[in-house]
Scaffold this motif. Structure first.
Motif, PDB file in Angstrom:
ATOM      1  N   TYR A  64       0.823  -1.209   0.000  1.00  0.00           N
ATOM      2  CA  TYR A  64       0.000   0.000   0.000  1.00  0.00           C
ATOM      3  C   TYR A  64       0.858   1.261   0.000  1.00  0.00           C
ATOM      4  CZ  TYR A  64      -4.577  -2.180   0.469  1.00  0.00           C
ATOM      5  OH  TYR A  64      -5.729  -2.880   0.224  1.00  0.00           O
ATOM      6  N   GLY A  67       2.300   1.332  -3.618  1.00  0.00           N
ATOM      7  CA  GLY A  67       1.371   1.153  -4.723  1.00  0.00           C
ATOM      8  C   GLY A  67       1.700  -0.060  -5.565  1.00  0.00           C
ATOM      9  N   ASN A  71      -3.765   0.566  -5.502  1.00  0.00           N
ATOM     10  CA  ASN A  71      -3.579   2.013  -5.494  1.00  0.00           C
ATOM     11  C   ASN A  71      -2.834   2.433  -4.229  1.00  0.00           C
ATOM     12  OD1 ASN A  71      -4.962   2.415  -7.923  1.00  0.00           O
ATOM     13  ND2 ASN A  71      -6.932   2.641  -6.896  1.00  0.00           N
ATOM     14  N   GLN A  72      -1.886   3.322  -4.380  1.00  0.00           N
ATOM     15  CA  GLN A  72      -1.124   3.781  -3.230  1.00  0.00           C
ATOM     16  C   GLN A  72      -2.058   4.423  -2.202  1.00  0.00           C
ATOM     17  OE1 GLN A  72       1.621   7.146  -3.710  1.00  0.00           O
ATOM     18  NE2 GLN A  72       3.174   5.978  -2.619  1.00  0.00           N
ATOM     19  N   ASP A  73      -1.904   4.031  -0.958  1.00  0.00           N
ATOM     20  CA  ASP A  73      -2.765   4.527   0.108  1.00  0.00           C
ATOM     21  C   ASP A  73      -1.954   4.500   1.397  1.00  0.00           C
ATOM     22  OD1 ASP A  73      -4.642   4.928   2.138  1.00  0.00           O
ATOM     23  OD2 ASP A  73      -6.235   3.866   1.061  1.00  0.00           O
ATOM     24  N   GLU A  76      -3.802   3.438   4.612  1.00  0.00           N
ATOM     25  CA  GLU A  76      -3.979   1.983   4.685  1.00  0.00           C
ATOM     26  C   GLU A  76      -2.650   1.306   4.988  1.00  0.00           C
ATOM     27  OE1 GLU A  76      -6.516  -1.507   4.370  1.00  0.00           O
ATOM     28  OE2 GLU A  76      -6.753   0.606   4.838  1.00  0.00           O
ATOM     29  N   GLY A 105       0.261   9.505   5.899  1.00  0.00           N
ATOM     30  CA  GLY A 105      -0.730   8.490   6.210  1.00  0.00           C
ATOM     31  C   GLY A 105      -1.295   8.593   7.609  1.00  0.00           C
TER      32      GLY A 105
END
Length: 211
Positions: A64, A67, A71-73, A76, A105
């Motif tokens: 995460y 990515g 999808n890069q998060d 998360e 994040g």
């Protein structure tokens, strides 16, 4: 197998190889490719070991964060890194500390960053030793103390950590926490450069150009 595939970037191969395997406990929003890669890790390490050591959630955090197959998060990523950290994974603790230090994040919180760095350091993580030195050098959540920063940098450097070597070189070059010593700075820059640290290579170039 899973780790080697991840490090080589063979994420599509991982998807093809284990397209039907699901990771128990993953949320419904977790992508199929991430589940597949984690499945490879579980097969590689064994489900019990993978969960007990935080291996699976740490790699989910990595996917995460970067990515990879999803999808890069960063939020998360932080959530999974925390699961791994809570399971005792020292590398995840250090990464979680980095996220809190930078505010990626999660809400920036130097005190929480320091707490995770200390826990990681207690687990023997050499990156965390260097990170603690950085906090002491900057006075973030702790009283600024260049001598204490130097102690952590040296501990990390002498354990073979390239970032620790570079940071120790900077301390010698700037005379922070120790008498200024350009020769000693260059020696540690060279060690860090030989270990692949790009910042150290640049520092050596600057020293050469200034002569």
């Amino acid at each position: 197998l899973g780790r080697s595939l991840g490090e080589r970037g063979d994420h599509q191969l991982a998807v093809v190889a284990f397209s039907a395997i699901k990771f128990k406990g993953a949320p419904a929003t977790t992508s199929r490719s991430v589940l597949v890669i984690v499945a490879l890790l579980v097969v590689s390490a064994g489900i019990g070991l993978a969960m007990q050591t935080g291996l699976v959630p740490r790699y989910l955090g990595l996917f995460y964060e970067r990515g990879l197959g999803v999808n890069q998060d960063l939020a998360e990523a932080a959530r999974w890194y925390r699961k791994a950290a809570d399971a005792g994974d020292a590398r995840a603790m250090n990464t979680l500390g980095n996220l809190y230090e930078s505010g990626q994040g999660v809400k920036q919180d130097y005190a929480t960053a320091a707490r995770w760095f200390r826990r990681s350091a207690e687990g023997g993580n050499t990156d965390a030793w260097c990170a603690l030195g950085r906090l002491y050098a900057k006075g973030q959540s702790v009283k600024q103390d260049h001598a204490e920063a130097l102690r952590w940098y040296r501990k990390s450097a002498e354990a073979g950590n390239a970032r620790g070597m570079f940071s120790l070189g900077v301390a010698y070059g700037e005379g922070k926490g120790v008498d200024q010593n350009s020769a000693e700075a260059a020696r540690w820059y060279r060690k860090a450069a030989d270990a692949g640290n790009d910042a150290a290579k640049a520092a050596l170039n600057r020293l050469s150009e200034s002569k």
